[in-house]
Motif scaffolding. Structure first.
Motif, PDB file in Angstrom:
ATOM      1  N   ASP A  87       0.809  -1.216   0.000  1.00 18.74           N
ATOM      2  CA  ASP A  87       0.000   0.000   0.000  1.00 18.74           C
ATOM      3  C   ASP A  87       0.845   1.269   0.000  1.00 18.74           C
ATOM      4  OD1 ASP A  87       0.864  -0.337   2.562  1.00 18.74           O
ATOM      5  OD2 ASP A  87      -1.034   0.180   3.514  1.00 18.74           O
ATOM      6  N   LYS A  88       2.173   1.147  -0.105  1.00 14.95           N
ATOM      7  CA  LYS A  88       3.055   2.293  -0.325  1.00 14.95           C
ATOM      8  C   LYS A  88       3.879   2.053  -1.594  1.00 14.95           C
ATOM      9  CE  LYS A  88       2.246   4.922   3.301  1.00 14.95           C
ATOM     10  NZ  LYS A  88       3.254   5.081   4.358  1.00 14.95           N
ATOM     11  N   TYR A  89       3.235   1.411  -2.543  1.00 14.56           N
ATOM     12  CA  TYR A  89       3.959   0.974  -3.743  1.00 14.56           C
ATOM     13  C   TYR A  89       4.497   2.143  -4.553  1.00 14.56           C
ATOM     14  CZ  TYR A  89       5.003  -1.760  -7.923  1.00 14.56           C
ATOM     15  OH  TYR A  89       5.638  -2.363  -8.984  1.00 14.56           O
ATOM     16  N   THR A  90       3.838   3.294  -4.492  1.00 20.12           N
ATOM     17  CA  THR A  90       4.276   4.432  -5.295  1.00 20.12           C
ATOM     18  C   THR A  90       5.132   5.419  -4.526  1.00 20.12           C
ATOM     19  OG1 THR A  90       2.259   5.676  -4.783  1.00 20.12           O
ATOM     20  CG2 THR A  90       2.219   4.268  -6.749  1.00 20.12           C
ATOM     21  N   TYR A  91       5.241   5.239  -3.203  1.00 22.28           N
ATOM     22  CA  TYR A  91       6.008   6.194  -2.416  1.00 22.28           C
ATOM     23  C   TYR A  91       7.501   6.035  -2.695  1.00 22.28           C
ATOM     24  CZ  TYR A  91       7.589   9.104   1.402  1.00 22.28           C
ATOM     25  OH  TYR A  91       8.188  10.100   2.129  1.00 22.28           O
ATOM     26  N   GLY A  92       8.149   7.154  -3.020  1.00 24.06           N
ATOM     27  CA  GLY A  92       9.579   7.103  -3.299  1.00 24.06           C
ATOM     28  C   GLY A  92       9.927   6.268  -4.510  1.00 24.06           C
ATOM     29  N   MET A  93       8.964   6.061  -5.410  1.00 17.10           N
ATOM     30  CA  MET A  93       9.185   5.145  -6.539  1.00 17.10           C
ATOM     31  C   MET A  93      10.281   5.629  -7.476  1.00 17.10           C
ATOM     32  SD  MET A  93       5.721   5.895  -8.719  1.00 17.10           S
ATOM     33  CE  MET A  93       5.337   7.534  -9.364  1.00 17.10           C
ATOM     34  N   GLN A  94      10.600   6.923  -7.418  1.00 15.47           N
ATOM     35  CA  GLN A  94      11.699   7.417  -8.248  1.00 15.47           C
ATOM     36  C   GLN A  94      13.018   6.745  -7.880  1.00 15.47           C
ATOM     37  OE1 GLN A  94       9.712   9.415  -6.430  1.00 15.47           O
ATOM     38  NE2 GLN A  94       8.469  10.509  -7.934  1.00 15.47           N
ATOM     39  N   LEU A  95      13.159   6.396  -6.600  1.00 15.25           N
ATOM     40  CA  LEU A  95      14.408   5.802  -6.137  1.00 15.25           C
ATOM     41  C   LEU A  95      14.284   4.322  -5.808  1.00 15.25           C
ATOM     42  CD1 LEU A  95      15.678   8.717  -3.877  1.00 15.25           C
ATOM     43  CD2 LEU A  95      16.478   8.093  -6.149  1.00 15.25           C
ATOM     44  N   THR A  96      13.070   3.827  -5.628  1.00 17.18           N
ATOM     45  CA  THR A  96      12.931   2.396  -5.368  1.00 17.18           C
ATOM     46  C   THR A  96      12.773   1.591  -6.652  1.00 17.18           C
ATOM     47  OG1 THR A  96      10.533   2.601  -5.062  1.00 17.18           O
ATOM     48  CG2 THR A  96      11.900   2.757  -3.086  1.00 17.18           C
ATOM     49  N   ARG A  97      12.195   2.235  -7.698  1.00 14.11           N
ATOM     50  CA  ARG A  97      12.003   1.512  -8.957  1.00 14.11           C
ATOM     51  C   ARG A  97      12.338   2.363 -10.191  1.00 14.11           C
ATOM     52  NH1 ARG A  97       7.430   1.077  -6.512  1.00 14.11           N
ATOM     53  NH2 ARG A  97       6.191   1.947  -8.211  1.00 14.11           N
ATOM     54  N   PHE A  98      12.879   3.571  -9.961  1.00 12.29           N
ATOM     55  CA  PHE A  98      13.248   4.486 -11.051  1.00 12.29           C
ATOM     56  C   PHE A  98      12.060   4.848 -11.935  1.00 12.29           C
ATOM     57  CE2 PHE A  98      17.320   2.033 -10.421  1.00 12.29           C
ATOM     58  CZ  PHE A  98      17.923   3.025  -9.663  1.00 12.29           C
ATOM     59  N   VAL A  99      10.888   4.985 -11.332  1.00 12.94           N
ATOM     60  CA  VAL A  99       9.691   5.420 -12.041  1.00 12.94           C
ATOM     61  C   VAL A  99       9.563   6.932 -11.869  1.00 12.94           C
ATOM     62  CG1 VAL A  99       7.186   5.257 -12.177  1.00 12.94           C
ATOM     63  CG2 VAL A  99       8.552   3.216 -11.678  1.00 12.94           C
ATOM     64  N   ASP A 100       9.329   7.658 -12.990  1.00  9.66           N
ATOM     65  CA  ASP A 100       9.216   9.118 -12.950  1.00  9.66           C
ATOM     66  C   ASP A 100      10.457   9.742 -12.323  1.00  9.66           C
ATOM     67  OD1 ASP A 100       7.966  11.566 -13.416  1.00  9.66           O
ATOM     68  OD2 ASP A 100       7.027  11.595 -11.438  1.00  9.66           O
ATOM     69  N   LEU A 101      11.603   9.251 -12.705  1.00 11.45           N
ATOM     70  CA  LEU A 101      12.857   9.722 -12.123  1.00 11.45           C
ATOM     71  C   LEU A 101      13.234  11.064 -12.756  1.00 11.45           C
ATOM     72  CD1 LEU A 101      15.185   9.238 -10.219  1.00 11.45           C
ATOM     73  CD2 LEU A 101      16.324   7.898 -12.002  1.00 11.45           C
ATOM     74  N   GLN A 102      12.830  12.139 -12.109  1.00 13.03           N
ATOM     75  CA  GLN A 102      13.125  13.499 -12.552  1.00 13.03           C
ATOM     76  C   GLN A 102      13.828  14.244 -11.427  1.00 13.03           C
ATOM     77  OE1 GLN A 102      12.414  14.427 -15.698  1.00 13.03           O
ATOM     78  NE2 GLN A 102      11.402  12.477 -16.140  1.00 13.03           N
ATOM     79  N   GLY A 103      14.607  15.238 -11.802  1.00  9.69           N
ATOM     80  CA  GLY A 103      15.399  15.950 -10.819  1.00  9.69           C
ATOM     81  C   GLY A 103      14.611  16.752  -9.803  1.00  9.69           C
ATOM     82  N   ASP A 104      13.356  17.087 -10.125  1.00 10.47           N
ATOM     83  CA  ASP A 104      12.562  17.898  -9.205  1.00 10.47           C
ATOM     84  C   ASP A 104      11.571  17.069  -8.412  1.00 10.47           C
ATOM     85  OD1 ASP A 104      10.920  17.205 -11.296  1.00 10.47           O
ATOM     86  OD2 ASP A 104       9.999  19.177 -11.517  1.00 10.47           O
ATOM     87  N   ARG A 105      11.712  15.751  -8.406  1.00  5.16           N
ATOM     88  CA  ARG A 105      10.752  14.880  -7.744  1.00  5.16           C
ATOM     89  C   ARG A 105      11.222  14.482  -6.339  1.00  5.16           C
ATOM     90  NH1 ARG A 105       8.703  16.306 -11.973  1.00  5.16           N
ATOM     91  NH2 ARG A 105       7.433  15.023 -13.362  1.00  5.16           N
TER      92      ARG A 105
END
Length: 460
Positions: A87-105
């Motif tokens: 139920d926290k699958y999208t939290y921090g997903m930029q660094l846990t799964r490299f999803v939506d990995l943008q510099g301002d995220r």
């Protein structure tokens, strides 16, 4: 450190107000008046002003960095040892799964900004320190050494995370609208390594004024060894250049090993002692600590200064009779984010005592008594025969094993009033992924690097 941190709030902020006011009205025909007549130059020429500036270097690490989930997500978020809970699958997903990995995220921008803040503060200390009045030699050397240490430490992180970045060695006092990348090897050779070397010369053995949390000589030597090892990786393997950096790393590490007594270093006899509450701030194996005040009102977030431990806590509050009171800290505040993977749990051999220190498998009841409800039984996927059974305070309520368990073993546990969950109930053992369990998986609890399991919420 507490006293001088207050000094910073009084002097440093006042100096910044002038700069902001001047910038905001530069195009107006208004007469400007500075009621304090204190500019940044005037403030930081005083002992109180420079003390506040030095203390501010630790501010981001105390509140905005260590104590939050950001560094964990950077260090280990995308590895094979942690996974987002369902139920926290999208939290921090930029660094846990490299999803939506943008510099301002999210945590990406947060870490970048906070560590660069510390670079700028270190630059300011080094720029103003030569003109500061009233400092004795010990204080001047310590402040300079702390600034060199912090700048080396911060740039090392930034380079290893982001590669070629902008290198600044002067404080930024006006808006800058352009940035230029600098080769990472140049940053290492011109800033990181020289700064770490300067810190080894300037910093004292014991924290300045006895204030735990300040950088010291042993931390500087450890940092020098680490950054030289990192720098060697950017040279051809086996080359003379790489060997030179390896030698420098070896010499720094050897200095620490050969001078353990003089530096106040001592290895504990057992692994468990590293994490015990009594050794929290005076740990003889730690080379540098980020500390919080035991007076919560002096922390930035008085009720939540260090929240990192919560991201590894199992969701057990208000379940099978577990409550949190002023005297019961066995089940702390929960903000569950990461669960250990099946792979991580099985990296520890049967004989490895570190597993029992780091992970908790048995959870007793903290309330006076509890009678299992159908809802809790269903939530834990326990046998129906557990419904209606009553357990008392201190009785086992839940046991989670990294080994597979049989239905017969789970039924026997239910007859004794507790839930038994094996690895095969939590993970899909075909690929090691965690099953959903309704989005509320009972997890092994990782004891954080600063807080033992019995006192996690109280750690400072």
């Amino acid at each position: 450190m507490i006293r001088t941190m207050k000094t910073f709030n009084k002097y440093f902020v006042g100096a910044l107000i002038l700069g902001a006011t001047t910038l905001g009205f530069s195009s107006c025909d208004l007469d400007e008046y500075n009621p304090t007549s204190e500019t940044a130059d005037a403030v930081f020429e005083t002992q109180q002003g420079i003390e506040g500036l030095v203390n501010q270097m630790y501010y981001n690490f105390r509140w905005k960095y260590f104590g939050r989930e950001d560094p964990v997500l950077y260090f280990e978020g995308a590895g094979d040892i942690w996974a987002n809970i369902p139920d926290k699958y999208t939290y921090g997903m930029q660094l846990t799964r490299f999803v939506d990995l943008q510099g301002d995220r999210g945590q990406v921008a947060g870490a970048w900004n906070r560590v660069y803040d510390n670079v700028n503060l270190a630059n300011a200390v080094l720029a103003y320190l030569p003109s500061t009045q009233g400092l004795n030699d010990d204080a001047r050397n310590d402040y300079e050494g702390e600034a060199h240490f912090m700048r080396a430490y911060s740039y090392w992180w930034l380079v290893e995370w982001f590669g070629d970045i902008e290198m600044r060695t002067e404080p930024t006092s006006t808006p800058v609208y352009k940035a230029y990348r600098t080769d990472r090897k140049v940053i290492y050779d011109e800033v990181v390594i020289p700064d770490a070397e300067a810190a080894t010369r300037l910093l004292p053995v014991n924290p300045f004024n006895g204030e735990v949390g300040r950088s010291t000589k042993k931390a500087a030597y450890a940092l020098l060894a680490r950054v030289c090892l990192a720098r060697a990786q950017y040279e051809t393997a086996g080359s003379n250049e790489a060997r030179a950096f390896y030698q420098k790393a070896y010499d720094a590490a050897k200095y620490v090993m050969d001078n353990q007594g003089a530096l106040g270093i001592k290895l504990y006899n057992t692994y468990d002692e590293i994490w015990q509450a009594k050794n929290n701030k005076t740990n003889t194996e730690y080379l540098w600590v980020v500390t919080h005040s035991s007076n919560s009102t002096l922390n930035k977030q008085s009720g939540n200064p260090n929240r990192l431990h919560m991201y590894f806590s199992p969701r057990l509050l208000n379940r099978f009779g577990n409550v949190q009171t002023a005297t019961n800290w066995e089940y702390p505040r929960e903000s569950v984010l990461l669960c250990p993977t099946y792979y991580l749990l099985n990296l520890f051999a049967e004989w490895d005592l570190r597993y029992d220190v780091l992970f908790q498998e048995e959870y007793p009841v903290s309330a006076d008594s509890y009678t299992w409800t159908e809802a809790d039984v269903t939530s834990f996927m326990a046998p129906a025969s557990l419904t209606g059974k009553t357990i008392a305070k201190g009785d086992l309520g839940l046991k989670v094993s990294r080994k597979p368990v049989t239905d017969a073993e789970r039924e026997a546990a239910a007859q004794n009033g507790y839930v038994l969950l094996g690895a095969n109930n939590i993970y899909d053992l075909r690929d090691g992924k965690m099953t959903s369990m309704g989005g509320r998986p009972p997890m092994h609890r990782l004891v954080s690097a600063t807080c033992p399991s019995s006192a996690m919420p109280r750690c400072r």
